[in-house]
Design a protein around this motif. Structure first.
Motif, PDB file in Angstrom:
ATOM      1  N   THR A 157      -0.574   1.127 -16.323  1.00 33.56           N
ATOM      2  CA  THR A 157       0.187   1.561 -16.844  1.00 33.56           C
ATOM      3  C   THR A 157      -0.047   2.279 -18.329  1.00 33.56           C
ATOM      4  O   THR A 157      -0.697   1.243 -18.940  1.00 33.56           O
ATOM      5  N   ILE A 158       0.357   2.651 -19.029  1.00 32.22           N
ATOM      6  CA  ILE A 158       0.372   3.575 -19.644  1.00 32.22           C
ATOM      7  C   ILE A 158       1.619   4.439 -20.730  1.00 32.22           C
ATOM      8  O   ILE A 158       2.100   4.744 -20.257  1.00 32.22           O
ATOM      9  N   GLY A 159       1.770   3.955 -21.808  1.00 30.03           N
ATOM     10  CA  GLY A 159       2.628   4.393 -22.241  1.00 30.03           C
ATOM     11  C   GLY A 159       3.276   4.166 -23.871  1.00 30.03           C
ATOM     12  O   GLY A 159       2.638   3.263 -24.685  1.00 30.03           O
ATOM     13  N   LEU A 176      -3.067   3.155 -10.695  1.00 29.24           N
ATOM     14  CA  LEU A 176      -2.740   3.786 -11.218  1.00 29.24           C
ATOM     15  C   LEU A 176      -1.353   3.868 -11.895  1.00 29.24           C
ATOM     16  O   LEU A 176      -1.060   4.435 -10.344  1.00 29.24           O
ATOM     17  N   VAL A 204       2.568   5.299 -13.032  1.00 29.94           N
ATOM     18  CA  VAL A 204       2.584   6.684 -15.068  1.00 29.94           C
ATOM     19  C   VAL A 204       3.590   7.480 -14.232  1.00 29.94           C
ATOM     20  O   VAL A 204       4.103   7.285 -13.052  1.00 29.94           O
ATOM     21  N   LEU A 227       3.598  11.977 -18.296  1.00 33.30           N
ATOM     22  CA  LEU A 227       2.567  11.538 -18.964  1.00 33.30           C
ATOM     23  C   LEU A 227       1.626  12.450 -18.697  1.00 33.30           C
ATOM     24  O   LEU A 227       1.458  13.634 -18.655  1.00 33.30           O
ATOM     25  N   VAL A 286       0.259  13.974 -15.351  1.00 36.54           N
ATOM     26  CA  VAL A 286       0.009  13.398 -14.370  1.00 36.54           C
ATOM     27  C   VAL A 286      -1.343  14.160 -12.967  1.00 36.54           C
ATOM     28  O   VAL A 286      -2.034  13.783 -12.137  1.00 36.54           O
TER      29      VAL A 286
END
Length: 327
Positions: free
Chosen positions: A21-23, A121, A123, A127, A137
């Motif tokens: 995940t990304i953030g 992934l 998210v 995103l 997304v």
């Protein structure tokens, strides 16, 4: 043990496929935790490690340093909070203009695939990634179809049932903005509800003007480079966690000491129930401590003199003592 990497090249070659995940995860609030729970659940289903990718410094500090929001937490507290969610690893990408200039495809190929071998992934619905935040997304799903990884989109996490402001917006989604708004008003109860834990600051205990000690209420003064959002001026009940991990009940002052014509804002914690039998050994100077805010007792007031201030401080300590459940 959580693996901490500062560059994709630090990921072991044999680490294998991952769920990513990304953030920015500033605050690691309950909305973030909702996404991270989906991440770890997906990782368990596929029996592969979970990885959270985050950035330091916060992108806003690079793109608009003069108007960037004050961060809710420092990097160490963010890493600790991410570890508490059960992730297996955290990749802390140094955020630079070069990184910001990567196209969505370059970011996915260079970091997620070549660096982390992402097979899946997870998210949030909001995103944004790649140069100019061009990727969203839909972009990520299209890249997943092209490059062979799955994308799971997690809906926003609402705040139904949480303490809310006077607008009564019980359906407001959890966000870092909400946490900052609550803290700026001294509403540490709402901030804790959105965060899922009490708000905290972290910093080194430094020497101050020693006014508290002179008045019979010695305080641990946090250095001005401490991390964590500084709540609104006032007196709070909370906790001081020393370097050994011991939690001490505390009455916390945030402000500029108006009774003494203070100049700069200061965060200082008076530890309640210090060990009087060996109080001379209770020396926090030089320690890096955390201060947690439980409830605001009152705003900051300028008193007519030290006697009136001491009287109020006695009341503050008694109230904090009761709120924190101390015998």
């Amino acid at each position: 043990m959580v693996h901490i990497w500062n560059d994709p090249t630090e990921v072991p070659k044999d680490f294998g496929a991952t769920v990513v995940t990304i953030g920015n995860f500033d605050g690691v609030h309950r909305g973030h935790q909702h996404v991270l729970a989906q991440l770890t659940d997906t990782a368990k289903r596929h029996n592969i490690p979970s990885v959270a990718v985050t950035f330091d410094p916060h992108p806003a500090l690079v793109h608009r340093p003069d108007s960037a929001p004050e961060l809710i937490m420092g990097l160490q507290d963010k890493l600790d909070a991410l570890a508490d969610t059960g992730v297996d690893a955290v990749l802390v990408m140094k955020y630079t203009l070069d990184l910001a200039a990567m196209t969505p495809l370059e970011f996915v190929r260079g970091i997620l695939l070549d660096g982390l071998h992402a097979a899946h992934l997870v998210v949030g619905h909001d995103l944004r990634f790649g140069a100019g935040n061009a990727g969203d997304v839909v972009t990520m799903q299209e890249l997943g179809d092209q490059l062979g990884f799955s994308v799971q989109v997690v809906n926003e996490y609402g705040a139904g049932g949480f303490p809310v402001h006077d607008d009564g917006d019980a359906d407001r989604r959890c966000s870092s903005t909400w946490v900052r708004e609550a803290l700026s008003e001294g509403d540490v109860v709402t901030a804790a509800a959105v965060l899922g834990r009490p708000h905290r600051m972290r910093g080194e205990v430094v020497h101050g003007a020693a006014r508290g000690r002179d008045l019979g209420f010695p305080t641990a003064n946090l250095s001005h480079d401490s991390t964590g959002y500084v709540p609104a001026d006032g007196i709070y009940a909370g906790w001081l966690i020393d370097q050994s991990g011991t939690r001490w009940p505390a009455a916390i002052s945030v402000g500029s000491n108006p009774t003494f014509d203070g100049v700069s804002r200061q965060v200082e914690a008076h530890v309640i129930d210090r060990p009087e039998e060996n109080v001379e050994d209770f020396d926090l100077y030089g320690q890096t401590v955390a201060v947690e805010f439980t409830q605001r007792l009152r705003g900051m007031v300028a008193y007519r003199g030290p006697e009136a201030l001491v009287e109020q401080m006695c009341l503050d300590v008694a109230q904090a003592h009761e709120l924190l459940g101390q015998s």
